[in-house]
Design an enzyme around this catalytic site. Structure first.
Site, PDB file in Angstrom:
ATOM      1  N   ALA A  57       0.840  -1.207   0.000  1.00 41.98           N
ATOM      2  CA  ALA A  57       0.000   0.000   0.000  1.00 41.98           C
ATOM      3  C   ALA A  57       0.871   1.252   0.000  1.00 41.98           C
ATOM      4  O   ALA A  57       0.600   2.216  -0.734  1.00 41.98           O
ATOM      5  CB  ALA A  57      -0.925  -0.009   1.212  1.00 41.98           C
ATOM      6  N   ARG A  59       4.001   1.436  -1.094  1.00 37.64           N
ATOM      7  CA  ARG A  59       4.734   1.483  -2.359  1.00 37.64           C
ATOM      8  C   ARG A  59       3.853   2.001  -3.499  1.00 37.64           C
ATOM      9  O   ARG A  59       4.314   2.736  -4.369  1.00 37.64           O
ATOM     10  CB  ARG A  59       5.266   0.093  -2.699  1.00 37.64           C
ATOM     11  N   GLU A 140      -5.910 -12.653  -7.037  1.00 34.66           N
ATOM     12  CA  GLU A 140      -4.977 -12.860  -8.145  1.00 34.66           C
ATOM     13  C   GLU A 140      -4.711 -14.353  -8.304  1.00 34.66           C
ATOM     14  O   GLU A 140      -4.428 -15.047  -7.332  1.00 34.66           O
ATOM     15  CB  GLU A 140      -3.656 -12.136  -7.896  1.00 34.66           C
ATOM     16  N   ALA A 152      10.882 -18.128  -9.170  1.00 37.65           N
ATOM     17  CA  ALA A 152      10.175 -17.015  -8.532  1.00 37.65           C
ATOM     18  C   ALA A 152      10.250 -17.092  -7.004  1.00 37.65           C
ATOM     19  O   ALA A 152      10.347 -16.073  -6.322  1.00 37.65           O
ATOM     20  CB  ALA A 152       8.717 -17.006  -8.987  1.00 37.65           C
TER      21      ALA A 152
END
Length: 273
Positions: A57, A59, A140, A152
Site C-alpha cells: 500500500a 509502495r 490474483e 520465482a
C-alpha cells in the site's frame, strides 16, 4: 494510524482462498477423469500477510480505506503446470467459469519482466457468501510451470532479504538462472508427448497392481483362503519379474474366482427364501 480489525477484514479473503483452492483441485480431478491428463499439477493459495499489505500500500500509494480495491492480490491462488502449453489451457478454463469474473490478465511469459520473472496472472472478482451477505473480493491467480515457480520463489526470498535492493551481481545471476529455467521448460515441451506417455504407463501399472492386491484381499472375504494364499504367492513372483502381462492374467483369474463366489452366495440366499 490504522486501527482496523484486521482479523475481520481478512476473513472474506481467507474464505476466497479456501473456496478457490477446492474448486481448482476439483477441476484437476475432473479433467484427469475425463481426459486422463490434467494440465493442473497442483494448487496452492495464501492470504497476504498484514506487513506485506502495508508495504505494498505504501509502495503504490494506496490509502488504508482503499485497500479492497487498491491491492488486488490480498487473496492469491497459484496453479502449477508441468508444461508451458498447459498455462494457456488452464487460463482458458478459468475464463469460461461462471462463478468468477476475470477483470484483466498480465502475461509475464510472453512479456517477461526485466528481472527474468515469468508467470501468467489473472485478476478476478469472486463473490463470497459471508455471514452478513455476499461480498465481491478481488483475487490474483498466478499460473506458472514448476521451473518458473522454483525461480520465482528463490527471487522472492532474496528480494525480501535485500529489501528489494538486490546487488547487481545477484541480479545478473538471477537473470541467467531465469533463462536456464526457460530453456528447461522449452526442452520439456519438446519431449512432452514422451513424458505424458511415460507418466500414463506408470499410472496404469500402479493401478493394475492396486486392483490386483485389492482383488486378492477380497478372496479372504469369501473364505477362499488357499486361493488367496496362492494368488499372493503368484503376485510376489510376478512383481519380482515386473511381468505386467502376467499380472493382468492373474487379476482376471482372481476376478473369475470372485464372480463364482458371489454367484454361489447369491444362490444360497435364494434357496433359503
Amino acid at each position: 494510524m490504522d486501527v482496523r480489525d484486521w482479523g475481520t477484514f481478512l476473513l472474506p479473503y481467507e474464505q476466497t482462498v479456501e473456496e478457490l483452492k477446492v474448486k481448482f483441485k476439483t477441476m484437476r480431478a475432473e479433467l484427469k477423469k475425463r481426459e486422463e491428463y490434467a494440465p493442473i499439477e497442483f494448487v496452492t493459495g495464501r492470504v497476504k500477510k498484514i506487513s506485506s499489505i502495508l508495504d505494498k500500500a505504501k509502495r503504490l500509494g494506496v490509502a488504508m480505506e482503499d485497500l479492497e480495491t487498491g491491492i488486488e492480490d490480498i487473496a492469491g491462488i497459484r496453479i502449477m503446470c508441468q508444461f508451458v502449453e498447459d498455462i494457456r489451457r488452464v487460463a482458458e478454463y478459468i475464463r469460461g467459469r461462471k462463478d468468477l469474473t476475470v477483470l484483466y490478465e498480465k502475461d509475464y511469459i510472453t512479456n517477461y519482466k526485466e528481472s527474468g520473472y515469468r508467470s501468467f496472472h489473472m485478476i478476478i472478482e469472486y463473490p463470497v457468501q459471508t455471514a452478513v451477505g455476499q461480498k465481491k473480493v478481488l483475487a490474483e491467480i498466478q499460473i506458472r510451470t514448476l521451473a518458473m515457480n522454483f525461480w520465482a520463489t528463490i527471487e522472492h526470498s532474496l528480494n525480501y532479504k535485500y529489501r528489494d535492493k538486490l546487488p547487481g551481481e545477484m541480479k545478473e545471476r538471477l537473470k541467467i538462472a531465469a533463462e536456464a529455467a526457460f530453456v528447461l521448460d522449452n526442452e520439456m515441451s519438446s519431449i512432452r508427448e514422451e513424458i505424458l506417455e511415460s507418466q500414463k504407463t506408470f499410472e496404469d501399472d500402479s493401478n493394475l497392481v492396486s486392483k490386483t492386491l485389492g482383488a486378492i484381499h477380497q478372496l479372504y472375504f469369501y473364505h477362499l483362503i488357499s486361493e488367496a494364499i496362492d494368488a499372493q504367492r503368484r503376485f510376489n513372483e510376478i512383481w519380482e519379474s515386473r511381468n505386467l502381462s502376467a499380472m493382468k492374467d492373474l487379476l482376471d483369474e482372481v476376478k473369475g474366482l470372485l464372480r463364482s463366489a458371489k454367484k454361489g452366495e447369491d444362490m444360497e440366499t435364494t434357496d433359503g427364501l
